[in-house]
Scaffold this active site. Structure first.
Site, PDB file in Angstrom:
ATOM      1  N   ARG A  65      40.332  59.825  31.777  1.00 56.26           N
ATOM      2  CA  ARG A  65      39.364  60.913  31.908  1.00 56.26           C
ATOM      3  C   ARG A  65      38.402  60.740  33.078  1.00 56.26           C
ATOM      4  O   ARG A  65      38.209  61.663  33.888  1.00 56.26           O
ATOM      5  CB  ARG A  65      38.514  61.033  30.629  1.00 56.26           C
ATOM      6  CG  ARG A  65      39.166  61.809  29.515  1.00 56.26           C
ATOM      7  CD  ARG A  65      38.781  61.215  28.179  1.00 56.26           C
ATOM      8  NE  ARG A  65      39.397  59.908  28.071  1.00 56.26           N
ATOM      9  CZ  ARG A  65      40.652  59.712  27.647  1.00 56.26           C
ATOM     10  NH1 ARG A  65      41.342  60.726  27.213  1.00 56.26           N
ATOM     11  NH2 ARG A  65      41.202  58.501  27.630  1.00 56.26           N
ATOM     12  N   THR A  66      37.777  59.580  33.163  1.00 59.06           N
ATOM     13  CA  THR A  66      36.680  59.443  34.126  1.00 59.06           C
ATOM     14  C   THR A  66      37.204  59.553  35.560  1.00 59.06           C
ATOM     15  O   THR A  66      36.668  60.306  36.377  1.00 59.06           O
ATOM     16  CB  THR A  66      35.945  58.107  33.907  1.00 59.06           C
ATOM     17  OG1 THR A  66      35.654  57.976  32.513  1.00 59.06           O
ATOM     18  CG2 THR A  66      34.654  58.063  34.700  1.00 59.06           C
ATOM     19  N   LYS A  95      42.581  38.915  46.480  1.00 58.56           N
ATOM     20  CA  LYS A  95      42.555  37.783  47.432  1.00 58.56           C
ATOM     21  C   LYS A  95      41.195  37.084  47.402  1.00 58.56           C
ATOM     22  O   LYS A  95      40.903  36.254  48.247  1.00 58.56           O
ATOM     23  CB  LYS A  95      42.838  38.296  48.844  1.00 58.56           C
ATOM     24  CG  LYS A  95      44.226  38.891  49.009  1.00 58.56           C
ATOM     25  CD  LYS A  95      44.470  39.301  50.446  1.00 58.56           C
ATOM     26  CE  LYS A  95      44.509  40.803  50.574  1.00 58.56           C
ATOM     27  NZ  LYS A  95      44.644  41.275  51.949  1.00 58.56           N
ATOM     28  N   ARG A 116      34.230  51.806  38.614  1.00 62.35           N
ATOM     29  CA  ARG A 116      34.364  51.222  37.258  1.00 62.35           C
ATOM     30  C   ARG A 116      34.741  49.748  37.434  1.00 62.35           C
ATOM     31  O   ARG A 116      35.672  49.435  38.182  1.00 62.35           O
ATOM     32  CB  ARG A 116      35.429  51.936  36.441  1.00 62.35           C
ATOM     33  CG  ARG A 116      35.694  51.232  35.100  1.00 62.35           C
ATOM     34  CD  ARG A 116      36.549  52.024  34.164  1.00 62.35           C
ATOM     35  NE  ARG A 116      35.817  53.148  33.602  1.00 62.35           N
ATOM     36  CZ  ARG A 116      36.291  53.952  32.651  1.00 62.35           C
ATOM     37  NH1 ARG A 116      37.494  53.737  32.143  1.00 62.35           N
ATOM     38  NH2 ARG A 116      35.579  54.962  32.201  1.00 62.35           N
ATOM     39  N   HIS A 144      27.680  53.776  30.599  1.00 58.01           N
ATOM     40  CA  HIS A 144      28.615  54.774  31.138  1.00 58.01           C
ATOM     41  C   HIS A 144      27.803  56.083  31.250  1.00 58.01           C
ATOM     42  O   HIS A 144      27.937  56.985  30.428  1.00 58.01           O
ATOM     43  CB  HIS A 144      29.795  54.919  30.175  1.00 58.01           C
ATOM     44  CG  HIS A 144      30.992  55.649  30.730  1.00 58.01           C
ATOM     45  ND1 HIS A 144      30.969  56.379  31.902  1.00 58.01           N
ATOM     46  CD2 HIS A 144      32.266  55.754  30.250  1.00 58.01           C
ATOM     47  CE1 HIS A 144      32.168  56.913  32.107  1.00 58.01           C
ATOM     48  NE2 HIS A 144      32.975  56.538  31.127  1.00 58.01           N
TER      49      HIS A 144
HETATM   50  N1   CP Z   1      35.807  58.255  28.010  1.00 62.25           N
HETATM   51  C1   CP Z   1      36.309  57.506  29.011  1.00 62.25           C
HETATM   52  O1   CP Z   1      35.580  56.799  29.744  1.00 62.25           O
HETATM   53  O2   CP Z   1      37.657  57.636  29.166  1.00 62.25           O
HETATM   54  P1   CP Z   1      38.539  56.873  30.246  1.00 62.25           P
HETATM   55  O3   CP Z   1      38.450  55.396  29.950  1.00 62.25           O
HETATM   56  O4   CP Z   1      39.928  57.420  30.095  1.00 62.25           O
HETATM   57  O5   CP Z   1      37.968  57.151  31.608  1.00 62.25           O
END
Ligand code: CP
Length: 316
Positions: A65-66, A95, A116, A144
């Protein structure tokens, strides 16, 4: 003739608009971002605002999703995307390159970075060396922030308000960064109550419990069925297998809270069931057809909210 190569570049020092956690999101900025998201959803905003701009998405952890909603958002805003998925394996991190060096370099290629990374605080570390906005897409079991924004957008859209709500956060609250960020953002609105539903070993971290507890009423319980009838929002989360030290520890908690038809009968008619997804058995697919099951609508809302976040960070 101008010597372009040796002429000093014209630089304007503007502090980039980073979004590395929930702390920078005050009520005013949240309202502005949610309103902008609604404009994008309604088709009433210029959807070509980021033409000729470039977004880098760098993901050291898996995502559906993100990453894809940020990339879709950038394309829908007329911009383009550079993507490093599985960056821990496919970038020079493999590396031994530091996160800071990677961010300094990518800053020179892109106009904003969505990151991320598995370490708590990694987005803030990246922001300290970046010359362009850094937007956190999750820092390990830390926070998040854009998920919490889309969660607020969903609650507002589904229930019509963000205040005076009783919200139950259920599951792995020790490792669940989405629940941690949502708990913090719910303190920005008056009269909210939080119910933290977790077994003792998966309690929400003391940092969030302390800061949230100073601002709103918090109840802690391991009993989901008991509190379900009292909730306006049930926010179910996944037990985060990847964060446990051993398979045996994960197995101790796997399946501890499962939402099925019986639990849904205990949830009020006006309430909604949310989940940041992915789910791994904690919501029975039989529940999907219940109008209160908001999680796929919630995932879709991520697109509009991430358009708003990119617009704020990059277009100003
Ligand atoms: N909700 C969420 O962060 O989903 P993903 O890990 O798929 O990005």
């Amino acid at each position: 003739m101008t010597d372009t190569l040796t002429a000093p570049p014209a630089r304007t020092q503007v502090t980039p608009r980073h979004l590395t956690g929930p702390e920078g999101l005050d009520q005013l900025l949240i309202a502005r971002l949610l309103e902008r998201a609604a404009q994008f959803e309604g088709g009433g905003a210029d959807a070509d605002r980021l033409g000729r701009r470039l977004l880098a998405t760098i993901f050291y952890e898996p995502s559906t999703r993100t990453r894809l909603s940020f990339e879709a958002a950038m394309h829908r805003l007329g911009g383009q995307v550079l993507s490093a998925e599985s960056a821990g394996k496919t970038s020079s991190a493999a590396k031994g390159e530091s996160l800071e060096d990677a961010i300094r370099v990518v800053s020179a290629y892109a106009d904003a970075i969505v990151l991320r990374h598995p370490e708590v605080g990694s987005a803030a570390r990246a922001a300290r060396v970046a010359e362009v906005p850094v937007i956190s897409a999750g820092d390990g079991p830390g926070h998040h922030p854009t998920q919490a924004l889309l969660d607020l957008y969903t609650i507002k859209k589904e229930l019509g308000r963000l205040d005076h709500l009783r919200v139950g956060l259920a599951g792995d609250l020790r490792n669940g960064r989405t629940a941690r960020s949502l708990a913090v953002l719910l303190t920005r609105f008056a009269g909210n109550e939080l119910v933290l539903i977790a077994p003792p070993g998966l309690r929400m971290g003391e940092d969030v419990r302390r800061s949230v507890g100073a601002q709103l009423r918090v109840q802690e319980t391991p009993d989901l069925a008991e509190v379900a009838p009292t909730l306006d929002v049930l926010y179910q989360t996944r037990i985060q297998a990847e964060r446990f030290e051993s398979e045996a520890e994960y197995e101790r908690y796997r399946g501890i809270y499962q939402v099925g038809p019986e639990l849904m009968r205990r949830l009020p008619e006006h309430a909604i069931l949310m989940h940041p997804l992915p789910r791994a058995g904690e919501i029975d697919p039989q529940v999907d057809a219940d109008p209160r099951a908001a999680y796929f609508r919630q995932a879709r809302n991520g697109l509009w909210v991430r358009m708003a976040v990119l617009d704020w960070a990059m277009a100003g």
